[in-house]
Structure formats: C-alpha cells, structure tokens
Design a protein around this motif. Structure first.
Motif, PDB file in Angstrom:
ATOM      1  N   ASN A  57      41.362 145.061 -25.033  1.00  0.00           N
ATOM      2  CA  ASN A  57      41.553 146.435 -25.499  1.00  0.00           C
ATOM      3  C   ASN A  57      42.970 146.927 -25.262  1.00  0.00           C
ATOM      4  OD1 ASN A  57      41.402 149.479 -25.293  1.00  0.00           O
ATOM      5  ND2 ASN A  57      39.350 149.017 -25.986  1.00  0.00           N
ATOM      6  N   PHE A 103      44.066 150.239 -27.069  1.00  0.00           N
ATOM      7  CA  PHE A 103      44.193 151.676 -27.302  1.00  0.00           C
ATOM      8  C   PHE A 103      43.833 152.510 -26.073  1.00  0.00           C
ATOM      9  CE2 PHE A 103      39.742 151.031 -28.732  1.00  0.00           C
ATOM     10  CZ  PHE A 103      39.093 152.077 -28.104  1.00  0.00           C
ATOM     11  N   ARG A 118      46.302 160.689 -29.256  1.00  0.00           N
ATOM     12  CA  ARG A 118      47.197 159.572 -28.967  1.00  0.00           C
ATOM     13  C   ARG A 118      48.617 159.893 -29.413  1.00  0.00           C
ATOM     14  NH1 ARG A 118      44.505 156.763 -25.229  1.00  0.00           N
ATOM     15  NH2 ARG A 118      42.413 156.232 -25.886  1.00  0.00           N
ATOM     16  N   SER A 174      43.022 160.401 -34.314  1.00  0.00           N
ATOM     17  CA  SER A 174      42.932 158.946 -34.361  1.00  0.00           C
ATOM     18  C   SER A 174      41.491 158.476 -34.389  1.00  0.00           C
ATOM     19  CB  SER A 174      43.643 158.334 -33.152  1.00  0.00           C
ATOM     20  OG  SER A 174      43.046 158.775 -31.943  1.00  0.00           O
ATOM     21  N   SER A 219      39.639 154.730 -33.312  1.00  0.00           N
ATOM     22  CA  SER A 219      39.879 153.422 -32.701  1.00  0.00           C
ATOM     23  C   SER A 219      38.563 152.669 -32.575  1.00  0.00           C
ATOM     24  CB  SER A 219      40.515 153.578 -31.316  1.00  0.00           C
ATOM     25  OG  SER A 219      41.704 154.323 -31.383  1.00  0.00           O
ATOM     26  N   GLU A 228      36.885 148.851 -31.064  1.00  0.00           N
ATOM     27  CA  GLU A 228      36.987 147.578 -30.349  1.00  0.00           C
ATOM     28  C   GLU A 228      35.614 146.932 -30.358  1.00  0.00           C
ATOM     29  OE1 GLU A 228      38.748 144.570 -27.675  1.00  0.00           O
ATOM     30  OE2 GLU A 228      39.663 146.152 -28.879  1.00  0.00           O
ATOM     31  N   GLU A 251      40.055 144.635 -32.941  1.00  0.00           N
ATOM     32  CA  GLU A 251      40.477 145.982 -32.564  1.00  0.00           C
ATOM     33  C   GLU A 251      41.304 146.596 -33.683  1.00  0.00           C
ATOM     34  OE1 GLU A 251      42.693 148.450 -28.951  1.00  0.00           O
ATOM     35  OE2 GLU A 251      42.832 146.266 -29.023  1.00  0.00           O
ATOM     36  N   SER A 252      41.085 147.868 -33.920  1.00  0.00           N
ATOM     37  CA  SER A 252      41.913 148.603 -34.876  1.00  0.00           C
ATOM     38  C   SER A 252      42.160 150.004 -34.349  1.00  0.00           C
ATOM     39  CB  SER A 252      41.247 148.678 -36.254  1.00  0.00           C
ATOM     40  OG  SER A 252      40.079 149.488 -36.220  1.00  0.00           O
ATOM     41  N   HIS A 253      43.317 150.559 -34.725  1.00  0.00           N
ATOM     42  CA  HIS A 253      43.686 151.909 -34.325  1.00  0.00           C
ATOM     43  C   HIS A 253      44.328 152.584 -35.533  1.00  0.00           C
ATOM     44  CE1 HIS A 253      44.916 155.175 -31.677  1.00  0.00           C
ATOM     45  NE2 HIS A 253      46.109 155.115 -32.216  1.00  0.00           N
ATOM     46  N   SER A 302      45.843 146.588 -36.450  1.00  0.00           N
ATOM     47  CA  SER A 302      44.531 145.947 -36.507  1.00  0.00           C
ATOM     48  C   SER A 302      44.729 144.481 -36.179  1.00  0.00           C
ATOM     49  CB  SER A 302      43.884 146.119 -37.888  1.00  0.00           C
ATOM     50  OG  SER A 302      44.689 145.560 -38.906  1.00  0.00           O
TER      51      SER A 302
END
Length: 336
Positions: A132, A134, A244, A257, A259, A261, A279-281, A292
């Motif tokens: 992780n 973010f 963020r 945002s 996010s 995971e 994972e993407s943000h 990502s």
C-alpha cells in the motif's frame, strides 16, 4: 475460549510486523525485548538504474509492566535505520508511545503510533517489496498510517468463540508540517471479526490550511484468511474529501480522491507465499488517475527469522505522464 484482540496485543508487544523480538528480560511482571528487521537486495530506482536497496529497515525496543488490578503498561520505541549510507542521520523515529491495557476496560495509547484508521485500512499492506502507498501519502499528519502526537483508545467486544467487534478512536492536536497547518483531528475505526472473515469501516476528519473544507476520509475494508497461511484475500476502498496532497506525480494542494488496494495471496505448506496485488489512486476532483499499479510477488521463509522475497510491479499508467515506471526487487530480510 478465543483470546481477545486486546489480550493478543499485550502478548504480542514484542512483535514488529512479522518479527519476533528477542526477549532480554522477564521477571516479576516486567519484560524487555529488542526487535526489528533489516532487508537487503537489488532493485531499480526512479531512473531505472540497478541499485542496492533496503526496504524499511528498523530497530525497536519494547517493555511491559504489570501495574496491578489487571492493568498492563507497555512502551515502544522504534526507529528507521539508514543501512546503506554512513553519516550522522542514521536514525529517525517511526514509533514512540506508552500504552495501558486491561482485558475488560480496553487499551489507551499516547504518542506516535499506528492509528485506528490504519487498523482498518492496513489489512492489505502485507508484502515486503510492494504494498500500500496511498495510506502513507501525507506522512504522519493525517494519521492514516502512523500517527504522531495521537491519543487513542481501543476495545474489543467478544461474542461467541470466534467473533469480535473492535472499536478504535483517536485524536491529534494542532500540528504544522512543511508549511501546512493541521488542526485538531479525530478518527474512528470499527470492525468485526467472524472467524476467518473481517469487515471494517474507518473515518477521519479535521481542518487543514489551504482549503475551506475539512480533510476527511472514509474507508471500508474486508478480508478472508491470514496472510502467510493458505488463502488470503483483502480489499480496501477509500473516499477522500480535500484529503490527499502529497502523493506520487507531484500533485500540489488538497483534492478529493478515490483509492483502491486489493490483494490475493496463497501460501503453501512449505511457507512459499505467492501474491498478486493491485492499487490505484485517483484525483476525483479532476477525474484523473494519479497512479495505478499491479505487482506479482513471492516470499519464502528459509528459517523463522530469515526470509527471501522477489517482486515485479507493473505501472498500469496515469493521466499525468506517459512514461512507464515498472519496478522490480529481489532480496532477503532478517528479523531480530
């Protein structure tokens, strides 16, 4: 009957992540131990050059004291260790707190600590090499990972032999870091254990300079199984409002945002553990992906304290830059 979560916390005060600490003293209700881990391996840097790497090396001291009436006090100090370079800046604080726990009345902690928000959000933060990102984006100030200057309270309510409801709450006072002023912050973590199943919700809010809105995060998570023991599956989803402001790609200023995971892992009986995580943000204010990525990893315990790891993280793209930033890592970790 199943041991309560809080009782496990006290019994496991000598743990650091997956590490067993070395107990140096145990007499008349007092214990003292030293723990931590050192990783060393090879991987590529931001310029895709091969380099020697060390992933989150740390050392910690842990002590407990029976103070009577069913209460146990504990203290922990943990420091990151610069294992690759000499010089004066060898240590920096990761954790430093005093806690008091009771099987009936719960647990209170003051200092720099893992937060109740992370209790819920960190369930997928497991592999050594790539996990992780973010949750750590804003350092200690938002308290989404480790939280500085925090007072927290936790309590587990057991039902049946395998069920438990976990309550966590935390508060941080005013804090200024890097020109940003963080006002009083509060957070809440709620979760339920049902045998191998776990579901949780966490919430945090508080003022931050530079925005008219409070920096607020809502997070839900779920998992099945235990990492390193057969099948393990976990997922985390976070929605942030003006939350963020310090993540990869150099974004400046707070933004809304989203996010995600997720991880699926399977460990064989010989401890060989395969995992695939994603994972993407996203900057939800602009509907753009900041990063990502997906990683395939394997870990193996040569002994209880000596582990090997290898991983390859694939950059799945973003809306701010065209260059790919794939990462790879190969190395070993020794637990004290």
């Amino acid at each position: 009957m199943k041991k309560t979560v809080l009782a496990s916390v006290i019994a496991g005060i000598a743990f650091s992540g997956q590490a067993f600490a070395v107990e140096l003293y145990n007499s008349e209700g007092s214990t003292f131990s030293v723990g931590g881990h050192i990783s060393m391996g090879l991987g590529n840097d931001d310029n895709d050059e091969l380099e020697v790497q060390s992933i989150s090396p740390r050392i910690n001291i842990n002590a407990t004291q029976d103070i009577g009436g069913g209460f146990t006090a504990d203290v922990k100090g943990e420091w990151s260790v610069n294992t690759l370079e000499g010089g004066d800046n060898s240590f920096s604080t990761r954790l430093g707190y005093i806690g008091v726990s009771h099987d009936t009345w719960g647990r209170a902690v003051g200092g720099t600590q893992w937060s109740p928000y992370y209790d819920v959000g960190g369930i997928a933060d497991m592999p050594i090499a790539f996990a992780n990102d973010f949750l750590y984006a804003n350092g200690y100030e938002l308290g989404t990972g480790r939280a500085e200057r925090m007072v927290s309270y936790r309590k587990t309510f057991m039902f049946g032999d395998d069920g438990g409801f976990n309550l966590g709450a935390g508060w941080q006072g005013d804090n200024a870091e890097g020109g940003t002023n963080y006002g009083n912050r509060g957070q809440l973590g709620l979760s339920v254990d049902l045998g191998p199943f776990y579901v949780g919700y966490a919430f945090t809010t508080g003022s931050v300079s530079g925005t008219d809105d409070d920096a607020m995060g809502n997070l839900i998570s779920a998992k099945f199984g235990s990492y390193g023991d057969g099948l393990f599956v976990a997922a985390v989803y976070e929605m942030g409002d003006a939350f963020r402001n310090a993540v990869p790609m150099g974004q400046a200023g707070a933004y809304d945002s989203i996010s995600v995971e997720a991880i699926a892992a399977f460990a064989l009986a010989n401890s060989l553990n395969f995992s695939l995580n994603y994972e993407s943000h996203e900057n939800d204010s602009d509907s753009k992906t900041i990063f990502s990525q997906m990683a395939l990893q394997v870990e193996y315990n040569f002994t209880a304290k000596f582990m090997g790891y290898a991983g390859y993280q694939l950059d799945l793209g973003n809306d701010y830059a065209d260059d790919d930033d794939d990462k790879y890592a190969l190395g070993v970790r020794y637990y004290l």
